[in-house]
Design a protein around this motif. Structure first.
Motif, PDB file in Angstrom:
ATOM      1  N   VAL A   1       0.848  -1.197  -0.079  1.00 31.89           N
ATOM      2  CA  VAL A   1       0.100  -0.176   0.064  1.00 31.89           C
ATOM      3  C   VAL A   1       0.783   1.066   0.018  1.00 31.89           C
ATOM      4  O   VAL A   1       0.486   2.482  -0.768  1.00 31.89           O
ATOM      5  CB  VAL A   1      -0.969   0.000   0.965  1.00 31.89           C
ATOM      6  CG1 VAL A   1      -1.619   1.312   1.345  1.00 31.89           C
ATOM      7  CG2 VAL A   1      -1.967  -1.097   0.983  1.00 31.89           C
ATOM      8  N   ASP A   2       1.936   1.378   0.803  1.00 33.18           N
ATOM      9  CA  ASP A   2       2.765   2.299   0.676  1.00 33.18           C
ATOM     10  C   ASP A   2       3.236   2.794  -0.535  1.00 33.18           C
ATOM     11  O   ASP A   2       3.210   3.832  -0.893  1.00 33.18           O
ATOM     12  CB  ASP A   2       3.990   2.058   1.703  1.00 33.18           C
ATOM     13  CG  ASP A   2       3.402   2.053   3.140  1.00 33.18           C
ATOM     14  OD1 ASP A   2       2.940   2.927   3.804  1.00 33.18           O
ATOM     15  OD2 ASP A   2       3.907   1.124   3.844  1.00 33.18           O
TER      16      ASP A   2
ATOM     17  N   MET B   1       0.641   4.487  -2.740  1.00 29.38           N
ATOM     18  CA  MET B   1       0.124   5.654  -2.075  1.00 29.38           C
ATOM     19  C   MET B   1       1.200   6.686  -2.604  1.00 29.38           C
ATOM     20  O   MET B   1       1.095   7.966  -3.063  1.00 29.38           O
ATOM     21  CB  MET B   1       0.015   5.919  -0.767  1.00 29.38           C
ATOM     22  CG  MET B   1      -1.375   4.827  -0.514  1.00 29.38           C
ATOM     23  SD  MET B   1      -2.992   5.784  -1.060  1.00 29.38           S
ATOM     24  CE  MET B   1      -3.304   7.055   0.381  1.00 29.38           C
ATOM     25  N   GLU B   2       2.558   6.182  -2.668  1.00 29.22           N
ATOM     26  CA  GLU B   2       3.715   7.159  -3.036  1.00 29.22           C
ATOM     27  C   GLU B   2       3.619   7.459  -4.748  1.00 29.22           C
ATOM     28  O   GLU B   2       3.502   8.558  -4.998  1.00 29.22           O
ATOM     29  CB  GLU B   2       4.765   6.133  -2.992  1.00 29.22           C
ATOM     30  CG  GLU B   2       6.153   7.101  -3.105  1.00 29.22           C
ATOM     31  CD  GLU B   2       6.506   8.167  -2.136  1.00 29.22           C
ATOM     32  OE1 GLU B   2       6.192   7.786  -0.872  1.00 29.22           O
ATOM     33  OE2 GLU B   2       6.854   9.115  -2.601  1.00 29.22           O
TER      34      GLU B   2
ATOM     35  N   LEU C   1       0.687   7.447  -6.495  1.00 31.27           N
ATOM     36  CA  LEU C   1      -0.347   8.397  -6.616  1.00 31.27           C
ATOM     37  C   LEU C   1      -0.088   9.717  -6.223  1.00 31.27           C
ATOM     38  O   LEU C   1      -0.482  10.410  -6.899  1.00 31.27           O
ATOM     39  CB  LEU C   1      -1.707   7.605  -6.026  1.00 31.27           C
ATOM     40  CG  LEU C   1      -2.320   6.484  -6.344  1.00 31.27           C
ATOM     41  CD1 LEU C   1      -3.356   6.016  -5.404  1.00 31.27           C
ATOM     42  CD2 LEU C   1      -3.042   6.421  -7.783  1.00 31.27           C
ATOM     43  N   ASP C   2       0.495   9.953  -5.034  1.00 33.25           N
ATOM     44  CA  ASP C   2       0.983  10.915  -4.464  1.00 33.25           C
ATOM     45  C   ASP C   2       1.905  11.793  -5.429  1.00 33.25           C
ATOM     46  O   ASP C   2       1.872  12.860  -5.495  1.00 33.25           O
ATOM     47  CB  ASP C   2       1.483  10.823  -3.099  1.00 33.25           C
ATOM     48  CG  ASP C   2       1.402  12.191  -2.429  1.00 33.25           C
ATOM     49  OD1 ASP C   2       0.656  12.845  -2.492  1.00 33.25           O
ATOM     50  OD2 ASP C   2       2.726  12.370  -1.727  1.00 33.25           O
TER      51      ASP C   2
ATOM     52  N   PHE D   1      -2.207  13.809   1.479  1.00 34.85           N
ATOM     53  CA  PHE D   1      -2.788  12.473   0.928  1.00 34.85           C
ATOM     54  C   PHE D   1      -2.263  11.399   1.417  1.00 34.85           C
ATOM     55  O   PHE D   1      -2.898  10.429   1.915  1.00 34.85           O
ATOM     56  CB  PHE D   1      -2.444  12.779  -0.570  1.00 34.85           C
ATOM     57  CG  PHE D   1      -2.911  11.397  -1.445  1.00 34.85           C
ATOM     58  CD1 PHE D   1      -4.228  11.438  -1.643  1.00 34.85           C
ATOM     59  CD2 PHE D   1      -2.030  10.530  -1.617  1.00 34.85           C
ATOM     60  CE1 PHE D   1      -4.687  10.287  -2.481  1.00 34.85           C
ATOM     61  CE2 PHE D   1      -2.530   9.575  -2.628  1.00 34.85           C
ATOM     62  CZ  PHE D   1      -3.767   9.288  -2.788  1.00 34.85           C
ATOM     63  N   LYS D   2      -0.843  11.415   1.788  1.00 36.94           N
ATOM     64  CA  LYS D   2      -0.283  10.037   2.257  1.00 36.94           C
ATOM     65  C   LYS D   2      -0.633   9.667   3.763  1.00 36.94           C
ATOM     66  O   LYS D   2      -0.445   8.741   4.372  1.00 36.94           O
ATOM     67  CB  LYS D   2       1.238  10.091   2.130  1.00 36.94           C
ATOM     68  CG  LYS D   2       1.685   9.875   0.642  1.00 36.94           C
ATOM     69  CD  LYS D   2       2.929   9.357   0.170  1.00 36.94           C
ATOM     70  CE  LYS D   2       4.130   9.743   1.018  1.00 36.94           C
ATOM     71  NZ  LYS D   2       5.282   9.583   0.214  1.00 36.94           N
TER      72      LYS D   2
ATOM     73  N   THR E   1      -2.987   6.931   4.286  1.00 36.76           N
ATOM     74  CA  THR E   1      -2.303   5.211   4.361  1.00 36.76           C
ATOM     75  C   THR E   1      -2.370   4.664   5.602  1.00 36.76           C
ATOM     76  O   THR E   1      -2.833   3.586   5.748  1.00 36.76           O
ATOM     77  CB  THR E   1      -0.891   5.271   3.951  1.00 36.76           C
ATOM     78  OG1 THR E   1      -0.708   6.296   2.758  1.00 36.76           O
ATOM     79  CG2 THR E   1      -0.495   4.196   3.637  1.00 36.76           C
TER      80      THR E   1
ATOM     81  N   LYS F   1      -4.733   1.378   6.480  1.00 38.30           N
ATOM     82  CA  LYS F   1      -4.037   0.073   7.023  1.00 38.30           C
ATOM     83  C   LYS F   1      -4.991  -0.431   8.248  1.00 38.30           C
ATOM     84  O   LYS F   1      -5.059  -1.589   8.467  1.00 38.30           O
ATOM     85  CB  LYS F   1      -2.618   0.419   7.371  1.00 38.30           C
ATOM     86  CG  LYS F   1      -1.801   0.492   6.212  1.00 38.30           C
ATOM     87  CD  LYS F   1      -0.373   0.596   6.530  1.00 38.30           C
ATOM     88  CE  LYS F   1       0.759   0.691   5.581  1.00 38.30           C
ATOM     89  NZ  LYS F   1       1.961   1.258   5.979  1.00 38.30           N
TER      90      LYS F   1
END
Lengths: 183, 715
Positions: A133-134, A137-138, A140-141, B243-244, B247, B251
């Protein structure tokens, strides 16, 4: 590099199947069409709402499905996706840790073909599987802007609302199939 | 809601075997599945981050809302700030009218339930459809959710089939897969015809104007994809800065809520996207975001409660709450929020009166704090609600009278001495009381009460010979009411163990009740009285340590600092007391522990963790090591060893109907170990569990660690 890819693929596949998804892998784009025909014929599907994408076009998917006898719609997809047996879309990433597919889909037809149909067949390049997920998200960011719609899809739709018993296929697709292509 | 009404609803819920069965099964599965879902994750780190980003947003709420609005608008969203429910509902009604909307589909939104939006829209003749399966079922039933995540958990498939038969006018069989199909086909038509979709958000990102929605069924995706008008209802507490930051919540939310690694769908919406318009062409949809306050800023202004903004509404707290697991959500009265966190939300967002009633359901066991993804201290907030309510309205006469007596040491202690004689007709020569007459009978239902000891510890203490030739120091023993007047032998064990590690023990005679009963019942005045009395009695300044054999008392004594915030002189002394105060197993371990000199006679022992010792004080290894290090003792762990026994002080008196089933689950777990003795460190738990075992004529003995060590180590 190849090792990492295989490793991510194996992890992804295990997780994807763990959430009731069906996962296939081919080496060449030209193999997608025949495999799709075989899978969908086995399921007794007849009608298909196809949201055209770079991969579907490169694979000449519409042509192959049509000549195999499927009724394929690529226009007027609201009507098509609400009646057809199958929806086909290309997704952008896979997440190995979760078995999730990630789609960028601000276009309404892209979303309908992956949501309204009983069977969702997705296409994805194997190299687009990321670890977790990290990482996603990175990614997308770091895009110039967050797309209007980003969807994480992890298996077919489900509910445990009656007696806490897990039931597959509520409002969204009942089956989710993914074809990964290495090329 | 009157208290009698609450009692009636509790009794109905307890008689609903479907609800109890489903909740109990889920509570057992949840703990294991959640743990598995977090494998490879550092939950503490995760929730620290959630706390950090959410409280940053709360501290900068105006800036956050401005930023969110600016960024969402830049992407084509229309943003409306609603101060209250009426403003929000009026706005949505206006949008519906302006866009010629007739039919509305909704995916789950707690905020819209909070402000009764469906009712408001129906007043305008709009057809409003809840599309989440559980919400759909209870909408037909005409009830509110019994659970935040599983709204229809109180119904069987047979009941759902009957409801569907009534709704569709076609016979529905009680087969879950078929019922789901019915819902799919009914709802499919509604989706295809809808002009407006209403959604709720789990996260709103200030930096990008993005909204996150987590679902499993796919109804939220259809709600947001098909209708040409889309409205999001978002409480201001949903905002995170970056945004991040989302995350962390991605989770924790599915893992805590349903023990899933991720929900089937996580959907991110940023601004207006494409939809099919009224004329069949494709174009940009009408996209509205209603940012809802409705009492939320009031929470921010309240120092004791602003941590609520760190809540991500995962429902983890409810999943582990022993009281909720028995009675479900309907009992909590609010039409939107249930359970412990629900009680607090209800107080601020829907009905203070309802909250004042249902806050009593909290056992103060602290299980919720262990799983909370936002690190909220829910029990502390509930206690604060209780105190404020108590201060405003006063306690019922009998409760107030009892607490007045307890905080008057001389009167209380003489009454206890009288009771040891007066109880004779009830004890029938046993050390327990099995039946009480008339209205007191609820106290002894499913549990026996202990008899008051013939000689209290304070009278025994002077007769104990303390053989400590070169004492390393002095420890003052705070016994608490139960050790002093009911279980004096625990006190003997404490003294003996401390002597063995080289310390002399003193027993300050003027000590009295710690004040916890008054605190827990919301009587601050009497709690303060007890605090001052004990600080003066214990004279912490004159000893090296203070030992307590009751974790509830320890917690109570530590809390004196909070009670005496506005009395600087006393506060200083309260701090000294807190610094020197330890629970029995902790202090013995700190002072070097005991040398093994057990009697070697085999004894199977299982250990029950009391809520306060395990969760508030974090002591659970020490006593196990002391017991396991005593020759003869074989320690066997029970299932759910740290699950509340249901005593919770006056709770067992106020709600015996909830306390007893909680106790029965504990008893079951004990029986399964095959142990001969249950060891524990809290006299309250000792009383509760002894009572439960006595009622089933079990031979299993219950002993405080100090007492068991004394028994096994006598020469």
């Amino acid at each position: 590099m190849v090792e990492r890819l295989n490793d991510l693929y194996e992890k992804f596949k295990a997780k994807f199947e763990g959430v009731n998804g069906e996962c296939y892998r081919v080496a060449k784009i030209e193999e997608i069409g025949n495999l799709a025909v075989k899978i969908l014929a086995n399921k007794g599907a007849k009608t298909i709402a196809l949201y055209e994408s770079p991969l579907s076009q490169a694979a000449k998917l519409k042509e192959k499905l049509c000549s195999a006898g499927f009724e394929v719609h690529t226009d007027n997809l609201f009507a098509a996706s609400s009646q057809d047996d199958v929806g086909i879309t290309e997704v952008n990433w896979g997440i190995a840790e979760l078995g999730s597919m990630v789609q960028i889909a601000p276009e309404v037809d892209n979303r309908l073909c992956s949501t309204l149909v009983p069977i969702h067949l997705a296409l994805l390049r194997t190299k687009s599987i990321v670890a977790d997920v990290d990482e996603i998200m990175e990614i997308l960011d770091n895009l110039p802007q967050i797309p209007g719609f980003v969807g994480f899809i992890t298996g077919p739709s489900r509910s445990s609302d009656i007696e806490r018993i897990l039931e597959i296929g509520v409002h969204g697709p009942e089956q989710v199939i993914l074809i990964l292509v290495d090329e | 809601m009157a208290n009698t009404q609450l009692k009636k609803e509790i009794s109905e819920a307890l008689q609903n075997n479907v609800l109890r069965g489903a909740l109990e099964r889920f509570s057992r599965l949840y703990v294991i599945a959640r743990e598995k879902a977090y494998e490879g994750y550092d939950f503490e780190d995760l929730r620290n981050n959630i706390q950090r980003v959410k409280s940053y947003a709360a501290d900068h709420i105006d800036e956050m809302i401005d930023l969110f609005e600016k960024n969402a608008k830049a992407r084509g969203a229309k943003v409306f700030r609603a101060a209250n429910g009426k403003e929000a509902n009026d706005y949505v009604r206006r949008i519906a009218k302006e866009n010629n909307v007739k039919k509305v589909v909704k995916s789950k939104s707690m905020a819209s339930e909070e402000i009764l939006m469906n009712e408001a829209l129906r007043e305008d003749g709009l057809e409003v459809q809840e599309t989440d399966l559980g919400e759909f079922i209870i909408a037909i039933e005409g009830k509110h959710p019994s659970h935040m995540v599983f709204p229809a958990i109180h119904l069987t498939k047979e009941q759902v089939a009957d409801l569907f038969t009534g709704y569709t006018k076609k016979k529905n069989d009680p087969v879950i897969s078929k019922l789901v199909k019915t819902a799919r086909s009914v709802m499919r038509k509604k989706f295809l015809e809808a002009d407006m979709g209403i959604s709720g958000a789990n996260i709103a990102v200030a930096e990008t104007g993005t909204l996150f929605t987590f679902t499993n069924e796919g109804n939220a995706r259809l709600t947001s994809t098909i209708p040409r008008v889309h409205v999001y209802i978002v409480g201001i507490e949903k905002i995170v800065p970056k945004f991040k930051d989302a995350t962390y919540i991605m989770k924790a939310l599915p893992r805590n809520g349903t023990a899933q690694n991720i929900t089937t769908y996580v959907s991110l919406y940023t601004g207006a996207t494409e939809a099919y318009l009224e004329d069949g062409t494709k174009g940009e949809k009408e996209f509205h975001i209603v940012i809802l306050d409705n009492g939320r800023r009031k929470i921010l202004q309240d120092e004791k409660f602003r941590q609520i903004f760190n809540c991500i509404r995962c429902g983890g707290c409810i999943n582990v709450c022993p009281a909720f697991q028995l009675v479900g959500g309907h009992v909590y009265g609010g039409h939107a929020y249930t359970g412990g966190i629900g009680t607090i939300l209800t107080a601020f967002l829907t009905s203070e009166e309802t909250a004042n009633q249902v806050q009593n359901l909290c056992l103060q066991c602290g299980s919720c704090t262990e799983v909370c993804a936002g690190k909220l201290n829910i029990p502390e907030m509930i206690l604060e609600l209780r105190n404020r309510h108590g201060a405003k309205t006063g306690l019922p006469f009998t409760q107030k009278f009892a607490l007045d007596v307890v905080s008057n040491r001389r009167l209380f202690h003489s009454l206890l001495r009288i009771a040891s004689v007066a109880q004779k007709p009830f004890t029938k020569g046993q050390p327990v009381i099995r039946h009480l007459p008339m209205f007191l009978s609820g106290l002894t239902e499913g549990r026996s009460l202990p008899a008051i000891a013939k000689t209290p510890f304070r009278d025994i203490f002077p007769t104990i010979k303390q053989d400590v030739p070169n004492p390393k120091g002095t420890v003052a023993f705070y016994a608490g009411c139960l050790v002093d007047f009911v279980y004096p032998r625990i006190g003997e064990g404490v003294v003996s163990a401390l002597n063995e590690v080289g310390y002399k023990v003193v027993f300050p005679e003027k000590q009295s009740c710690c004040g916890a009963p008054a605190s827990y019942m919301g009587d601050k005045e009497n709690a303060v009285k007890s605090a001052i009395l004990n600080i003066e009695a214990l004279e912490a300044e004159k000893v090296d340590y203070i030992v307590s054999a009751c974790p509830t008392c320890t917690h109570g004594l530590l809390d004196y600092q909070k009670l005496l915030e506005d009395k600087p002189e006393m506060l200083k002394r309260a701090k000294v007391l807190a610094e020197k105060l330890y629970d029995f197993p902790k202090l013995i371990t700190m002072l070097g522990g005991l040398k093994d000199k057990g009697d070697g006679i085999p004894l199977k022992v299982t250990y029950h963790d009391s809520c306060h010792l395990r969760r508030t004080m974090g002591v659970y290894k020490e006593q196990r090591a002391l017991l396991a290090g005593t020759s003869g003792i074989e320690l066997i762990e029970m299932k759910e060893s740290d699950r509340c026994c249901g005593f919770a002080g006056s709770y067992s008196i106020k709600f015996p109907e909830i306390s007893v089933p909680i106790l029965q689950r504990k008893i079951q777990n004990i029986l399964e170990t095959g142990a001969e003795v249950v060891a524990l460190d809290c006299p309250g738990c000792l009383m509760q569990i002894t009572g439960g075992l006595d009622q089933i004529n079990s031979k299993i003995k219950v002993k405080h660690t100090a007492e068991l060590l004394l028994d096994k180590r006598k020469k």
